[in-house]
Motif scaffolding. Sequence first.
Motif: not given
Lengths: 152, 751
Positions: B198, B208, B211
């Motif tokens: 990620q 991203s 995440t």
Amino acid sequence: MLFVLFQTGPERYAVEAARVEELLPRPATLRPLAKAPPEIAGLTDHRGAILPVVDLCQILLGRPAAPHAATRMLVVKCGEVRLGLVVERACETLRREPGEFQATGVSLPDAPYLGPMTRDGRGLVQWVEPERLLPPAVRQALSVRLAEEVAA
Amino acid sequence: MITFLQRRRLWVKLLVLILAFVLPFGVLGYFTLATYNEHLGIARLEKDGNAVIRPLAELAVGLTEHETAIRLRQPAEIQAAQATVDRAFSALEDARRLYGPQLSFTSAMLDMRGLGHLRPEVVRPAWEALKSQWAQLKPAEVAARHRTLGSLIQTMIQDVGDTSTLILDPALDSYYVMDLVIGALPAVQDRLGRLATQAAFESGEPDSASTVVGLAALVRDNDLPRIDTGVDRAIKEDGRNFGRSESLGRELPPKAATLRREIDALVSAASGATPARDAVVAASHRVQDALIKLWRSAADELDILLDQRSASWRAKRFNAFSLTGAALVLSTLLAVYVIRLITQPLGQLTAAATAAATRGDLSLPIPEEGPDEIGQLAGAFHAMTGRFRSVAEVAGDLADGNVRVDIQPLSEADEMGTSLTRMVTNLSEVAKLAERMAAGDLRVAVKPHSRDDVMGHALETMVGSLSTLTGQVQRAAIVMNSSVTDIAATARQQQATTSEVAATTTEIGATSKEIYATSKELLKTMNEVADVAEETASLATGGQTGLVRMEETMNLFVEALAGINARLGVLSEKAANINQVVTTISKVADLTNLLSLNAAIEAEKAGEFGRGFAVVATEIRRLADQTAVSSYDIEQMVKEMSSAVAAGVMGMDKFAEQIRRGVQDVRQVSTQLSGIIRQVQTLTPRVLAVNEGMEAQATGADQITQALSGLSDATQQTADSLRQSNASIERLHDASRGLLKSLDGFKLKGA
């Protein structure tokens, strides 16, 4: 006197030649006599006559005479009887006178024949008379007589 | 089995008893050892699993690095990651080859268990394909393939955890470390892998960063406490189980702290308003690095703990085994000692009883009296042998003739004592009777106790026989006395004879020595004889040739003599002729002599006339005598010549005859000489044989001398023994006189 000499063995005797009729060789054969004494050797023929033969060796020595060539037979006359005497060495004669004999000085009744003695170059010789040599039985058998018997 | 045991000896039975107790202990020991071995097996299996998990961890981290590098388009990083993954695959293959069979991790076993997709020949080609094709693939496809490989590795880790029983780890310290290795750290890696990808996609995808932050927070809030707790618990529990591991507290907490710090840095890097992609990626890298370091350390620590456990179990197993063995040896020694305590006195007793029963020997050692049953038995045996000894002493006294012994029966049941007492009584009676008899009184009356009383009957018979015997002995003693006198005379004669024999033996010895000396001389002489025989043989050979010549000469002689004889015959004839002539001449001469004698006789008779004639006769007779003498001489000469010729002829004839005989003699002598030569030639070996014989004779004579010396000694001994026997005879004489005297002391019934 002439004597004829003979021997019996070594003894020499002499017998008067006048008494000897003949001297002969001893007979080759003798006719013997049966039952006669041994002194009588036998009988022989002598010039056509019967002659009794006596062996003197038998009488004097007790043996017969030796069978030599000089053993001879004397034919002697004893009175009427003739006798043959067989002797040894009867080869010689001897001439002697009776005075030349000497008496022996010995007298034997059993030997009357022994006479006086003489000598020659070989020794003593005795004078004998043949009939006296014979023993009485022989004498009687041969009808021989002595001189004194004839005289008687 | 029972019959077998009954027939065995006592110590065998006791041994079997001990074995019966040893057997369950053995079984127990076996099971104990089996348990220890099981624990050891588990530890070993866990370690095998750990060894397989190491390359899997490297593989997981490597794959993440690879994907991240592809995202960032960094060729050098890609190459490095590929090399890392390839090394990890190789290490995995090595580990699988070593430990696969134990962990059911071979291809065939994976197929059987329905895990065919985990086979290396499936996983490795997938990686090879990704490695060579990633440039042609879309990013999504690359991510999917990496995800697939990552999940396969996670599955492998879980499966190895199961098959290696790591999951069932029985000790708490290793259990927590195990939880780190196969539980917490794989989960962290899974999340961090996704986080790293990620972070790499950050620029293209706006979410991203969030995440990444979410994942990092999840790790920090969820996984890190699990890791910390696990590390804390492991350190706390360590030492309570199988000994303390020094490296555990030293290695794991700092690395866990580093991981936390890196994750915190990653969160702070990604949480900004505009997070820098490179910083995030770098932080993610560091996190990955810290993770793999912690993972490696955890695996190492797990190995150490497992080794400690194995060592501990091994030590326990050794202790149990050696202690059990020592206990068994001790108990066996004790048992053997106890068996000896029981069997040795029993054996002694048995030997003593057997010796007493079979050989009557009471002297064998008997165990000491004691409080136990064997001791009591020994006491009873002591008492019994004591009784036997006292009975034996009584019997010995009786045997020595002492009838004044003290013996009483122990009880009414004591048959031996009763019989012995009766025996003593009876023997006393017999002794009294015997004393009277000894005093010479044979008038005693003996009554046998029963029909079987052999001694009584014998005594009765003995008294009778003794009476008879004494009578006979008295008579015999008289006879013996006179016989002894005779024997003494004979012995004296024998002694004289022995002396003569000794003298004769000495003479024979001297003679034998002379024989020996003579044999030696003969031996010498025989050698000279042998030499002379050889000379004789050569001389005889010479003589033979001389004789042959002599025979020839003699034959010539005989011929010449025949000629002379013929001449002499002629001469004889001539002499005979001469003889005839001479005989004739002799006869003529004889007749001439006779004629001349007769002529002389006639001339004598003629007297004087005959004188001349007588002279002529005388001359004739002289001629005749000369002729006779000459012829006689010739005859004698011829006879002498004839006898000389005859003597010559006879002499010649005799001479010829002698020569003929001489020739024959010479021939005979010649053959005899041949014989002599042969004989003389055969003489030498005979002389040798005679020599040997002579030597043997000499040796024999020597031996005879020695033997005679022995004989002389023997004779001397005989003489000595004869002197001794003379003395003995003298003593015998004295004895017989004494016997006669002592026999007078006997009083007999009849007398």
